[in-house]
Design an enzyme around this catalytic site. Sequence first.
Site, short mmCIF file in Angstrom:
data_model
loop_
_atom_site.label_atom_id
_atom_site.label_comp_id
_atom_site.label_asym_id
_atom_site.label_seq_id
_atom_site.Cartn_x
_atom_site.Cartn_y
_atom_site.Cartn_z
N LYS A 1 -34.57 -11.27 42.66
CA LYS A 1 -35.22 -12.20 44.11
C LYS A 1 -33.96 -12.02 44.66
O LYS A 1 -33.66 -11.62 46.19
CB LYS A 1 -35.29 -13.03 43.61
CG LYS A 1 -37.54 -12.93 43.08
CD LYS A 1 -37.47 -14.85 42.40
CE LYS A 1 -38.69 -14.94 42.21
NZ LYS A 1 -39.20 -16.26 41.00
N GLN B 1 -37.03 -20.92 39.44
CA GLN B 1 -37.64 -20.64 37.68
C GLN B 1 -38.10 -20.98 36.93
O GLN B 1 -37.54 -21.91 36.37
CB GLN B 1 -36.48 -19.47 37.81
CG GLN B 1 -36.92 -17.54 37.14
CD GLN B 1 -37.64 -17.29 37.69
OE1 GLN B 1 -37.75 -16.96 38.35
NE2 GLN B 1 -39.08 -16.96 37.11
N ASP C 1 -42.28 -21.51 47.42
CA ASP C 1 -42.75 -20.95 45.93
C ASP C 1 -44.39 -21.22 46.36
O ASP C 1 -44.64 -21.09 45.42
CB ASP C 1 -42.22 -21.50 44.56
CG ASP C 1 -42.41 -19.72 44.11
OD1 ASP C 1 -43.26 -19.21 44.47
OD2 ASP C 1 -42.31 -20.58 42.59
#
Length: 282
Positions: A55, A99, A122
């Site tokens: 990413k 994450q 996200d």
Amino acid sequence: MTQARLMDGTALARRTVEETARKAADLTERTGTAPCLATVLVGEDPASVTYVRMKQNRCRKAGIESRHVALPAATTTAELVGVLRELSADSGVHGILLQHPVGDHVDERAAFEAIAPEKDVDGVTFASFATMSFGLPGFVSCTPGGIVRLLDEYGVDPSGKRAVVVGRSAILGKPVGMLLLARDATVTYCHSRTRDLSAAVREADIVVAAVGRPRLIRGQDIKPGAVVVDAGYNPGNVGDVDFDSAVERASLITPVPGGVGPMTIATLLEQTVEAAARQLGV
């Protein structure tokens, strides 16, 4: 029947990132501020470390600044929540990615809810799920958002079609079903405890597999001509669909890898630039 066409997520993601890079460059030129994505990683899980690094590399290619926060595996829920609140309050950060998974000792939901909705690129907070479900401005969960983009790219209109989502996670199964419902599909949710899963799948015009069980969906259960989206990723580059048999019956199918995965990251970057533009007022 001829073999299914592959839905090439890699190619679509490349074009999406190129367009995102143009938007990021324009935003930076107009405001003097580059979009910034903060990634937070708890522990050193090899797969998570690799994914975060990927990413970060994609951010650089798209003209997005990347700020990485690495926390020890023993980080508590309170400590993680504190970090996420600090990032939420930092005007130099426009998007935040935690994450996951974060470890069984951490309350992941509490951590997600520490992310300010305007920086939840996200799409993992309660607020993001609500705005997505009601069709209001906000950020969608990245994998479901990428799936819908893939369907659009290949001319798949969910309206009036029967969609079966196999999986009910808060950041994949549930939101992709809501996005398909918003497109006027008739949505059925299935999961690992569904009785006679095969019968439900056989009725589907669109199948989204997102349950995390390798090759759970077999080709013999695919309705001829159905669209198959495999959002599963298991050890050995194996999806939740038995690709070799499903490709003989579907009209369109995503490969694993190279289907849904690239679109997840592309959607994340796209939403980061969008978040920056909103926060900078342009």
